[in-house]
Design a protein around this motif. Sequence first.
Motif, PDB file in Angstrom:
ATOM      1  N   VAL A 109       0.840  -1.200   0.000  1.00  0.00           N
ATOM      2  CA  VAL A 109       0.000   0.000   0.000  1.00  0.00           C
ATOM      3  C   VAL A 109       0.873   1.247   0.000  1.00  0.00           C
ATOM      4  CG1 VAL A 109      -1.654   1.337   1.375  1.00  0.00           C
ATOM      5  CG2 VAL A 109      -1.981  -1.119   1.071  1.00  0.00           C
ATOM      6  N   LEU A 110       1.936   1.257   0.792  1.00  0.00           N
ATOM      7  CA  LEU A 110       2.840   2.397   0.850  1.00  0.00           C
ATOM      8  C   LEU A 110       3.506   2.650  -0.495  1.00  0.00           C
ATOM      9  CD1 LEU A 110       4.281   4.565   2.583  1.00  0.00           C
ATOM     10  CD2 LEU A 110       6.016   2.831   3.079  1.00  0.00           C
ATOM     11  N   SER A 111       3.932   1.580  -1.165  1.00  0.00           N
ATOM     12  CA  SER A 111       4.608   1.756  -2.453  1.00  0.00           C
ATOM     13  C   SER A 111       3.638   2.220  -3.541  1.00  0.00           C
ATOM     14  CB  SER A 111       5.302   0.464  -2.876  1.00  0.00           C
ATOM     15  OG  SER A 111       4.355  -0.529  -3.167  1.00  0.00           O
ATOM     16  N   GLU A 112       2.362   1.852  -3.416  1.00  0.00           N
ATOM     17  CA  GLU A 112       1.383   2.248  -4.435  1.00  0.00           C
ATOM     18  C   GLU A 112       0.815   3.641  -4.184  1.00  0.00           C
ATOM     19  OE1 GLU A 112      -1.460  -0.919  -4.282  1.00  0.00           O
ATOM     20  OE2 GLU A 112      -0.127  -2.335  -5.305  1.00  0.00           O
ATOM     21  N   SER A 113       0.542   3.955  -2.917  1.00  0.00           N
ATOM     22  CA  SER A 113      -0.139   5.220  -2.634  1.00  0.00           C
ATOM     23  C   SER A 113       0.753   6.247  -1.941  1.00  0.00           C
ATOM     24  CB  SER A 113      -1.362   4.962  -1.753  1.00  0.00           C
ATOM     25  OG  SER A 113      -0.964   4.561  -0.454  1.00  0.00           O
ATOM     26  N   GLY A 114       1.847   5.803  -1.349  1.00  0.00           N
ATOM     27  CA  GLY A 114       2.707   6.719  -0.607  1.00  0.00           C
ATOM     28  C   GLY A 114       2.133   7.093   0.754  1.00  0.00           C
ATOM     29  N   GLU A 115       1.037   6.483   1.121  1.00  0.00           N
ATOM     30  CA  GLU A 115       0.369   6.787   2.391  1.00  0.00           C
ATOM     31  C   GLU A 115       0.851   5.853   3.500  1.00  0.00           C
ATOM     32  OE1 GLU A 115      -1.441   8.357   5.268  1.00  0.00           O
ATOM     33  OE2 GLU A 115      -1.782   9.296   3.325  1.00  0.00           O
ATOM     34  N   PRO A 116       1.478   6.401   4.559  1.00  0.00           N
ATOM     35  CA  PRO A 116       2.034   5.556   5.631  1.00  0.00           C
ATOM     36  C   PRO A 116       1.049   5.216   6.751  1.00  0.00           C
ATOM     37  CG  PRO A 116       2.702   7.819   5.975  1.00  0.00           C
ATOM     38  CD  PRO A 116       1.890   7.790   4.692  1.00  0.00           C
ATOM     39  N   LYS A 117      -0.251   5.524   6.585  1.00  0.00           N
ATOM     40  CA  LYS A 117      -1.195   5.333   7.696  1.00  0.00           C
ATOM     41  C   LYS A 117      -1.310   3.864   8.118  1.00  0.00           C
ATOM     42  CE  LYS A 117      -5.450   4.972   5.029  1.00  0.00           C
ATOM     43  NZ  LYS A 117      -6.759   5.525   4.781  1.00  0.00           N
ATOM     44  N   HIS A 118      -1.171   2.929   7.166  1.00  0.00           N
ATOM     45  CA  HIS A 118      -1.235   1.507   7.525  1.00  0.00           C
ATOM     46  C   HIS A 118      -0.065   1.123   8.436  1.00  0.00           C
ATOM     47  CE1 HIS A 118      -4.660   0.380   5.109  1.00  0.00           C
ATOM     48  NE2 HIS A 118      -4.143   1.017   4.072  1.00  0.00           N
ATOM     49  N   PHE A 119       1.103   1.707   8.149  1.00  0.00           N
ATOM     50  CA  PHE A 119       2.269   1.408   8.991  1.00  0.00           C
ATOM     51  C   PHE A 119       2.110   2.005  10.388  1.00  0.00           C
ATOM     52  CE2 PHE A 119       4.975  -0.009   5.434  1.00  0.00           C
ATOM     53  CZ  PHE A 119       5.567  -1.079   6.061  1.00  0.00           C
ATOM     54  N   ARG A 120       1.541   3.195  10.466  1.00  0.00           N
ATOM     55  CA  ARG A 120       1.349   3.811  11.785  1.00  0.00           C
ATOM     56  C   ARG A 120       0.429   2.954  12.643  1.00  0.00           C
ATOM     57  NH1 ARG A 120      -0.402   8.754   9.441  1.00  0.00           N
ATOM     58  NH2 ARG A 120       1.382   9.419   8.254  1.00  0.00           N
ATOM     59  N   ALA A 121      -0.681   2.515  12.060  1.00  0.00           N
ATOM     60  CA  ALA A 121      -1.637   1.677  12.794  1.00  0.00           C
ATOM     61  C   ALA A 121      -1.010   0.332  13.163  1.00  0.00           C
ATOM     62  CB  ALA A 121      -2.900   1.464  11.958  1.00  0.00           C
ATOM     63  N   LEU A 122      -0.259  -0.228  12.233  1.00  0.00           N
ATOM     64  CA  LEU A 122       0.400  -1.510  12.481  1.00  0.00           C
ATOM     65  C   LEU A 122       1.466  -1.379  13.559  1.00  0.00           C
ATOM     66  CD1 LEU A 122       0.414  -4.430  11.560  1.00  0.00           C
ATOM     67  CD2 LEU A 122       2.022  -3.791   9.756  1.00  0.00           C
ATOM     68  N   ARG A 123       2.237  -0.319  13.520  1.00  0.00           N
ATOM     69  CA  ARG A 123       3.270  -0.089  14.536  1.00  0.00           C
ATOM     70  C   ARG A 123       2.627   0.052  15.920  1.00  0.00           C
ATOM     71  NH1 ARG A 123       5.751   4.256  12.542  1.00  0.00           N
ATOM     72  NH2 ARG A 123       7.078   2.991  11.231  1.00  0.00           N
ATOM     73  N   LYS A 124       1.508   0.758  15.974  1.00  0.00           N
ATOM     74  CA  LYS A 124       0.800   0.913  17.244  1.00  0.00           C
ATOM     75  C   LYS A 124       0.359  -0.450  17.790  1.00  0.00           C
ATOM     76  CE  LYS A 124      -3.221   3.097  19.317  1.00  0.00           C
ATOM     77  NZ  LYS A 124      -4.396   3.949  19.108  1.00  0.00           N
ATOM     78  N   LYS A 125      -0.196  -1.299  16.926  1.00  0.00           N
ATOM     79  CA  LYS A 125      -0.637  -2.631  17.364  1.00  0.00           C
ATOM     80  C   LYS A 125       0.552  -3.501  17.776  1.00  0.00           C
ATOM     81  CE  LYS A 125      -4.953  -2.670  14.907  1.00  0.00           C
ATOM     82  NZ  LYS A 125      -5.806  -3.232  13.887  1.00  0.00           N
ATOM     83  N   PHE A 126       1.664  -3.364  17.077  1.00  0.00           N
ATOM     84  CA  PHE A 126       2.859  -4.133  17.425  1.00  0.00           C
ATOM     85  C   PHE A 126       3.397  -3.705  18.791  1.00  0.00           C
ATOM     86  CE2 PHE A 126       7.454  -5.151  17.071  1.00  0.00           C
ATOM     87  CZ  PHE A 126       7.333  -6.514  16.865  1.00  0.00           C
ATOM     88  N   ILE A 127       3.399  -2.416  19.043  1.00  0.00           N
ATOM     89  CA  ILE A 127       3.844  -1.921  20.353  1.00  0.00           C
ATOM     90  C   ILE A 127       2.911  -2.413  21.450  1.00  0.00           C
ATOM     91  CG2 ILE A 127       4.117   0.173  21.759  1.00  0.00           C
ATOM     92  CD1 ILE A 127       5.170   1.531  19.153  1.00  0.00           C
ATOM     93  N   LEU A 128       1.613  -2.394  21.206  1.00  0.00           N
ATOM     94  CA  LEU A 128       0.654  -2.913  22.193  1.00  0.00           C
ATOM     95  C   LEU A 128       0.869  -4.411  22.431  1.00  0.00           C
ATOM     96  CD1 LEU A 128      -2.603  -1.028  21.140  1.00  0.00           C
ATOM     97  CD2 LEU A 128      -1.295  -0.738  23.258  1.00  0.00           C
ATOM     98  N   PHE A 129       1.101  -5.154  21.359  1.00  0.00           N
ATOM     99  CA  PHE A 129       1.389  -6.585  21.493  1.00  0.00           C
ATOM    100  C   PHE A 129       2.645  -6.790  22.344  1.00  0.00           C
ATOM    101  CE2 PHE A 129       4.160  -9.983  19.810  1.00  0.00           C
ATOM    102  CZ  PHE A 129       3.435 -11.089  20.227  1.00  0.00           C
ATOM    103  N   THR A 130       3.684  -6.034  22.033  1.00  0.00           N
ATOM    104  CA  THR A 130       4.942  -6.160  22.770  1.00  0.00           C
ATOM    105  C   THR A 130       4.750  -5.848  24.254  1.00  0.00           C
ATOM    106  OG1 THR A 130       6.251  -5.619  20.817  1.00  0.00           O
ATOM    107  CG2 THR A 130       7.304  -5.288  22.952  1.00  0.00           C
ATOM    108  N   ASN A 131       4.058  -4.792  24.551  1.00  0.00           N
ATOM    109  CA  ASN A 131       3.904  -4.364  25.944  1.00  0.00           C
ATOM    110  C   ASN A 131       2.909  -5.219  26.720  1.00  0.00           C
ATOM    111  OD1 ASN A 131       5.765  -2.333  25.575  1.00  0.00           O
ATOM    112  ND2 ASN A 131       4.232  -0.801  25.087  1.00  0.00           N
ATOM    113  N   ASN A 132       1.884  -5.731  26.063  1.00  0.00           N
ATOM    114  CA  ASN A 132       0.829  -6.464  26.769  1.00  0.00           C
ATOM    115  C   ASN A 132       0.981  -7.977  26.751  1.00  0.00           C
ATOM    116  OD1 ASN A 132      -0.502  -4.096  27.459  1.00  0.00           O
ATOM    117  ND2 ASN A 132      -1.674  -4.070  25.564  1.00  0.00           N
TER     118      ASN A 132
END
Length: 168
Positions: A109-132
């Motif tokens: 998605v990032l390479s096609e649209s240049g929009e990083p919002k999917h990565f931001r949401a994914l990074r947030k979920k990964f951090i929550l997974f790591t911490n919880n």
Amino acid sequence: REEIKRLFSLALYVDHEGVTFSNLDGYVYDPKFTQNLMQQHCLNRWEQLGTHSGYCGYANAYLGFGWFFNDVIAPSHVPYIYGRMLLLALFYQATLRNFNRRVSYATRVLSESGEPKHFRALRKKFILFTNNYWFREVSNQTQGIEVFDLQTKNLGLEKEYALIKDEM
């Protein structure tokens, strides 16, 4: 003792007697190779007591003799402690593989649209997974720590976690 180790190797590596070779002393693979591999996958803490336990990418196996194995380890420790630790490790594996797929999708998605919002949401979920959920130590007992270390190491969880963390 050698026959027990041979039988245990069949259980640990999910092989059966029908695929062994007589010129390999009843092993499926070269005996030295198998014994070296078992050094990486087995916890030999209670070997002198007749208790064998091993943890690899395809199985957790237990083989033992005597009252302690039959009355304590097999009916209690294996299903209620080590089995639950394995379930947690498998949960980690499934979750990390899910993150891996989602990173691939977010990259596309990032390479096609240049929009990083999917990565931001994914990074947030990964951090929550790591911490919880991402516990490095799930027991305060030495043997529990050793078992969980072998389970997670031989499932390759640390490497997979580091790869996903790096990709993000």
